[in-house]
Design a protein around this motif. Structure first.
Motif, PDB file in Angstrom:
ATOM      1  N   MET A   1      28.650  24.421  67.001  1.00  0.00           N
ATOM      2  CA  MET A   1      28.585  25.400  68.076  1.00  0.00           C
ATOM      3  C   MET A   1      29.851  26.245  68.022  1.00  0.00           C
ATOM      4  SD  MET A   1      28.668  24.972  72.215  1.00  0.00           S
ATOM      5  CE  MET A   1      27.066  24.291  72.380  1.00  0.00           C
ATOM      6  N   SER A   2      29.654  27.527  67.939  1.00  0.00           N
ATOM      7  CA  SER A   2      30.789  28.454  68.028  1.00  0.00           C
ATOM      8  C   SER A   2      31.177  28.581  69.493  1.00  0.00           C
ATOM      9  CB  SER A   2      30.393  29.831  67.496  1.00  0.00           C
ATOM     10  OG  SER A   2      30.046  29.736  66.139  1.00  0.00           O
ATOM     11  N   GLY A   3      32.481  28.539  69.773  1.00  0.00           N
ATOM     12  CA  GLY A   3      32.868  28.578  71.168  1.00  0.00           C
ATOM     13  C   GLY A   3      34.231  29.162  71.458  1.00  0.00           C
ATOM     14  N   ALA A   4      34.955  29.616  70.479  1.00  0.00           N
ATOM     15  CA  ALA A   4      36.271  30.179  70.745  1.00  0.00           C
ATOM     16  C   ALA A   4      36.201  31.700  70.652  1.00  0.00           C
ATOM     17  CB  ALA A   4      37.296  29.635  69.758  1.00  0.00           C
ATOM     18  N   ASP A   5      36.420  32.365  71.754  1.00  0.00           N
ATOM     19  CA  ASP A   5      36.476  33.825  71.811  1.00  0.00           C
ATOM     20  C   ASP A   5      35.134  34.491  71.491  1.00  0.00           C
ATOM     21  OD1 ASP A   5      38.063  36.036  72.524  1.00  0.00           O
ATOM     22  OD2 ASP A   5      38.427  36.532  70.430  1.00  0.00           O
ATOM     23  N   VAL A   6      34.037  33.821  71.817  1.00  0.00           N
ATOM     24  CA  VAL A   6      32.716  34.425  71.629  1.00  0.00           C
ATOM     25  C   VAL A   6      32.475  35.387  72.786  1.00  0.00           C
ATOM     26  CG1 VAL A   6      30.230  34.007  71.524  1.00  0.00           C
ATOM     27  CG2 VAL A   6      31.824  32.402  70.441  1.00  0.00           C
ATOM     28  N   LYS A   7      32.189  36.620  72.458  1.00  0.00           N
ATOM     29  CA  LYS A   7      31.909  37.621  73.490  1.00  0.00           C
ATOM     30  C   LYS A   7      30.883  38.619  72.968  1.00  0.00           C
ATOM     31  CE  LYS A   7      36.512  39.034  72.437  1.00  0.00           C
ATOM     32  NZ  LYS A   7      37.814  39.216  72.978  1.00  0.00           N
ATOM     33  N   LEU A   8      30.408  39.437  73.858  1.00  0.00           N
ATOM     34  CA  LEU A   8      29.378  40.402  73.511  1.00  0.00           C
ATOM     35  C   LEU A   8      29.789  41.257  72.312  1.00  0.00           C
ATOM     36  CD1 LEU A   8      26.670  41.735  74.096  1.00  0.00           C
ATOM     37  CD2 LEU A   8      27.812  43.141  75.809  1.00  0.00           C
ATOM     38  N   SER A   9      31.042  41.643  72.256  1.00  0.00           N
ATOM     39  CA  SER A   9      31.503  42.550  71.198  1.00  0.00           C
ATOM     40  C   SER A   9      31.526  41.921  69.803  1.00  0.00           C
ATOM     41  CB  SER A   9      32.895  43.084  71.541  1.00  0.00           C
ATOM     42  OG  SER A   9      33.832  42.024  71.598  1.00  0.00           O
ATOM     43  N   ASN A  10      31.511  40.581  69.709  1.00  0.00           N
ATOM     44  CA  ASN A  10      31.548  39.975  68.374  1.00  0.00           C
ATOM     45  C   ASN A  10      30.386  39.020  68.093  1.00  0.00           C
ATOM     46  OD1 ASN A  10      32.236  37.648  69.784  1.00  0.00           O
ATOM     47  ND2 ASN A  10      34.338  37.573  69.032  1.00  0.00           N
ATOM     48  N   LEU A  11      29.444  38.906  69.011  1.00  0.00           N
ATOM     49  CA  LEU A  11      28.354  37.947  68.852  1.00  0.00           C
ATOM     50  C   LEU A  11      27.486  38.246  67.630  1.00  0.00           C
ATOM     51  CD1 LEU A  11      26.813  35.485  69.799  1.00  0.00           C
ATOM     52  CD2 LEU A  11      25.539  36.980  71.367  1.00  0.00           C
ATOM     53  N   GLN A  12      27.096  39.476  67.415  1.00  0.00           N
ATOM     54  CA  GLN A  12      26.232  39.793  66.267  1.00  0.00           C
ATOM     55  C   GLN A  12      26.923  39.473  64.947  1.00  0.00           C
ATOM     56  OE1 GLN A  12      24.934  43.850  67.305  1.00  0.00           O
ATOM     57  NE2 GLN A  12      22.893  42.982  67.497  1.00  0.00           N
ATOM     58  N   LYS A  13      28.214  39.723  64.853  1.00  0.00           N
ATOM     59  CA  LYS A  13      28.955  39.398  63.635  1.00  0.00           C
ATOM     60  C   LYS A  13      29.006  37.886  63.428  1.00  0.00           C
ATOM     61  CE  LYS A  13      33.241  40.150  61.171  1.00  0.00           C
ATOM     62  NZ  LYS A  13      34.561  40.750  61.153  1.00  0.00           N
ATOM     63  N   ASN A  19      26.642  29.775  60.310  1.00  0.00           N
ATOM     64  CA  ASN A  19      25.402  29.005  60.303  1.00  0.00           C
ATOM     65  C   ASN A  19      25.175  28.337  61.652  1.00  0.00           C
ATOM     66  OD1 ASN A  19      24.670  29.499  57.607  1.00  0.00           O
ATOM     67  ND2 ASN A  19      26.162  28.001  56.910  1.00  0.00           N
ATOM     68  N   ALA A  20      25.864  28.789  62.656  1.00  0.00           N
ATOM     69  CA  ALA A  20      25.772  28.170  63.975  1.00  0.00           C
ATOM     70  C   ALA A  20      24.393  28.399  64.583  1.00  0.00           C
ATOM     71  CB  ALA A  20      26.842  28.735  64.905  1.00  0.00           C
ATOM     72  N   SER A  21      23.923  27.404  65.280  1.00  0.00           N
ATOM     73  CA  SER A  21      22.636  27.544  65.970  1.00  0.00           C
ATOM     74  C   SER A  21      22.837  27.661  67.479  1.00  0.00           C
ATOM     75  CB  SER A  21      21.731  26.349  65.659  1.00  0.00           C
ATOM     76  OG  SER A  21      22.346  25.153  66.082  1.00  0.00           O
ATOM     77  N   GLU A  22      24.074  27.455  67.924  1.00  0.00           N
ATOM     78  CA  GLU A  22      24.396  27.572  69.341  1.00  0.00           C
ATOM     79  C   GLU A  22      25.739  28.283  69.489  1.00  0.00           C
ATOM     80  OE1 GLU A  22      24.378  23.740  71.159  1.00  0.00           O
ATOM     81  OE2 GLU A  22      22.342  23.295  70.531  1.00  0.00           O
ATOM     82  N   TYR A  23      25.910  28.960  70.615  1.00  0.00           N
ATOM     83  CA  TYR A  23      27.138  29.704  70.884  1.00  0.00           C
ATOM     84  C   TYR A  23      27.547  29.445  72.326  1.00  0.00           C
ATOM     85  CZ  TYR A  23      25.761  32.005  66.627  1.00  0.00           C
ATOM     86  OH  TYR A  23      25.403  32.242  65.327  1.00  0.00           O
ATOM     87  N   HIS A  24      28.845  29.344  72.549  1.00  0.00           N
ATOM     88  CA  HIS A  24      29.356  29.135  73.901  1.00  0.00           C
ATOM     89  C   HIS A  24      30.295  30.274  74.246  1.00  0.00           C
ATOM     90  CE1 HIS A  24      32.430  27.825  76.774  1.00  0.00           C
ATOM     91  NE2 HIS A  24      31.406  27.287  77.389  1.00  0.00           N
ATOM     92  N   SER A  25      30.083  30.875  75.395  1.00  0.00           N
ATOM     93  CA  SER A  25      30.962  31.945  75.867  1.00  0.00           C
ATOM     94  C   SER A  25      31.125  31.813  77.372  1.00  0.00           C
ATOM     95  CB  SER A  25      30.347  33.308  75.546  1.00  0.00           C
ATOM     96  OG  SER A  25      31.142  34.340  76.093  1.00  0.00           O
ATOM     97  N   SER A  26      32.348  31.995  77.845  1.00  0.00           N
ATOM     98  CA  SER A  26      32.550  32.005  79.296  1.00  0.00           C
ATOM     99  C   SER A  26      32.138  33.360  79.863  1.00  0.00           C
ATOM    100  CB  SER A  26      34.009  31.706  79.651  1.00  0.00           C
ATOM    101  OG  SER A  26      34.852  32.718  79.137  1.00  0.00           O
ATOM    102  N   ALA A  27      32.174  34.396  79.034  1.00  0.00           N
ATOM    103  CA  ALA A  27      31.810  35.755  79.454  1.00  0.00           C
ATOM    104  C   ALA A  27      32.483  36.113  80.768  1.00  0.00           C
ATOM    105  CB  ALA A  27      30.289  35.897  79.556  1.00  0.00           C
ATOM    106  N   ARG A  28      33.700  35.687  80.906  1.00  0.00           N
ATOM    107  CA  ARG A  28      34.351  35.801  82.212  1.00  0.00           C
ATOM    108  C   ARG A  28      35.017  37.151  82.454  1.00  0.00           C
ATOM    109  NH1 ARG A  28      39.811  32.140  82.348  1.00  0.00           N
ATOM    110  NH2 ARG A  28      41.075  33.565  81.137  1.00  0.00           N
ATOM    111  N   ILE A  29      35.041  37.487  83.718  1.00  0.00           N
ATOM    112  CA  ILE A  29      35.764  38.659  84.197  1.00  0.00           C
ATOM    113  C   ILE A  29      36.526  38.251  85.446  1.00  0.00           C
ATOM    114  CG2 ILE A  29      34.207  40.406  83.250  1.00  0.00           C
ATOM    115  CD1 ILE A  29      32.885  40.567  86.011  1.00  0.00           C
ATOM    116  N   ALA A  30      37.606  38.944  85.734  1.00  0.00           N
ATOM    117  CA  ALA A  30      38.378  38.667  86.943  1.00  0.00           C
ATOM    118  C   ALA A  30      37.601  39.154  88.155  1.00  0.00           C
ATOM    119  CB  ALA A  30      39.738  39.355  86.876  1.00  0.00           C
ATOM    120  N   ALA A  31      37.659  38.370  89.223  1.00  0.00           N
ATOM    121  CA  ALA A  31      36.967  38.718  90.462  1.00  0.00           C
ATOM    122  C   ALA A  31      37.968  38.709  91.612  1.00  0.00           C
ATOM    123  CB  ALA A  31      35.851  37.724  90.742  1.00  0.00           C
TER     124      ALA A  31
END
Length: 66
Positions: A1-13, A19-31
């Motif tokens: 599982m990929s999980g370090a710094d996965v975000k919308l801007s780099n997910l397709q790459k 060969n990962a079949s799963e991805y983890h992202s916090s997709a976080r923003i400050a609130a």
């Protein structure tokens, strides 16, 4: 599982280059912090993060295509 710094801007790459079949992202923003009292003895006081629904929705859309 990929999980370090996965975000919308780099997910397709990541999909194309791994060969990962799963991805983890916090997709976080400050609130906005709803607290009126902030304990300054806590190292990250005053910071509140939530998942960015638009980014999560977009990432799910990308993943559903593969």
């Amino acid at each position: 599982m990929s999980g370090a710094d996965v975000k919308l801007s780099n997910l397709q790459k990541l999909i194309a280059e791994s060969n990962a079949s799963e991805y983890h992202s916090s997709a976080r923003i400050a609130a906005s912090n709803p607290l009126t009292y902030i304990n300054t003895n806590v190292s990250d006081y005053g910071k509140v993060y939530v998942a960015d629904e638009d980014d999560v929705r977009a990432m799910v859309g990308i993943l559903n295509r593969f």
